[in-house]
Design an enzyme around this catalytic site. Structure first.
Site, PDB file in Angstrom:
ATOM      1  CE1 TYR A 195      -2.400  -2.943   1.055  1.00  0.00           C
ATOM      2  CE2 TYR A 195      -3.590  -3.033   2.281  1.00  0.00           C
ATOM      3  CZ  TYR A 195      -3.711  -3.669   1.599  1.00  0.00           C
ATOM      4  OH  TYR A 195      -4.288  -4.346   1.926  1.00  0.00           O
ATOM      5  CG  HIS A 233      -0.084  -8.432   0.808  1.00  0.00           C
ATOM      6  ND1 HIS A 233       0.071  -7.499   0.789  1.00  0.00           N
ATOM      7  CD2 HIS A 233      -1.291  -8.784   0.390  1.00  0.00           C
ATOM      8  CE1 HIS A 233      -1.325  -6.801   0.114  1.00  0.00           C
ATOM      9  NE2 HIS A 233      -2.334  -7.349   0.407  1.00  0.00           N
TER      10      HIS A 233
END
Length: 265
Positions: A42, A100
């Site tokens: 992010y 992730h």
């Protein structure tokens, strides 16, 4: 280490403006959120950390989670970049560190033991995985020494993840639901909106309350007034018949579906 409590959280994917991200995290924590989710991918860990530091909330009361980028899942890269994530967050540990995506540099036999190593070293309290298939989830459980504390996946009323919810109950971990509002598509979903209107709830509150009632910890992204509105789902008293109506909705498609996702192989 006691089991990880995961309440409704603040998702920060897409909070790209550092000032907005910091202000949103601070406002969310001061409004009552106690779970903040970020990721190396992010590119906002520093802003999230600043928001946590600025909030008038005890750090130990907040579950802070981040995720290792799939390109950083070779063993030495996990070690190095996990520490870099802590530096950006301004923390000496996170509560939850995820794989992730089980793609790119991910190799279960070599990647996962490093997550055990980081947990043993005190850099994370808990280990999680994200975007795993049932098969990969079972494989990870067989390799990790640490229990899997959480599995994060897309989950919302049009993509309900029943199999993974059942496995979360069987394996005693939390399912964390990203995109719990279907990336905003629920607001234009006439059938879902009809259920919400009959229940006298906003679509956002109903979607989040449904997730909580079904054992999922949703992590909606929100800014401004939506931060407080979403938190209202925690105390929303939604009738079981309404939740059953949501359960009965026809399934839709994933909103997050990269070509190299594990389920596409």
């Amino acid at each position: 280490m006691p089991p990880l409590e995961l309440p409704l959280g603040l998702g920060t994917s897409g909070l790209d403006d550092p000032d907005e991200c910091t202000a949103t995290v601070t406002a969310a924590l001061e409004a009552g959120y106690r779970h903040v989710d970020t990721a190396q991918m992010y590119d906002n860990e520093a802003a999230v950390g600043e928001g946590i530091a600025a909030a008038d909330v005890d750090r130990d009361d907040v579950v802070v989670a981040t995720k290792v980028h799939p390109e950083n899942l070779a063993p030495e890269d996990v070690r190095e970049t996990a520490r870099e994530s802590l530096d950006r967050l301004g923390l000496d540990r996170v509560d939850l560190l995820y794989v992730h995506w089980p793609t790119r540099a991910y190799d279960a036999e070599t990647t996962l033991p490093v997550f055990d190593e980081l947990r043993d070293a005190g850099l994370t309290d808990h280990v999680g995985v994200s975007n795993f298939t049932p098969e990969l989830l079972r494989e990870a459980r067989g390799i990790l020494d640490a229990p899997i504390a959480a599995h994060q996946v897309e989950c919302h009323p049009r993509f309900q993840q029943r199999e993974l919810r059942d496995l979360a109950a069987e394996f005693d971990h939390r399912l964390v639901g990203y995109s719990p509002l279907a990336r905003g598509d629920l607001f234009d979903d006439e059938e879902f909106r009809g259920v919400a209107e009959r229940a006298d709830r906003s679509p956002a509150v109903l979607a989040l309350a449904w997730a909580l009632a079904r054992g999922v910890a949703p992590i909606p992204k929100a800014t401004g007034d939506h931060v407080g509105e979403n938190l209202g789902a925690v105390d929303a008293d939604v009738e079981p018949a309404v939740l059953d109506e949501v359960d009965a909705l026809a399934p839709g498609d994933r909103r997050i579906d990269p070509d190299d996702a594990a389920w596409s192989r």
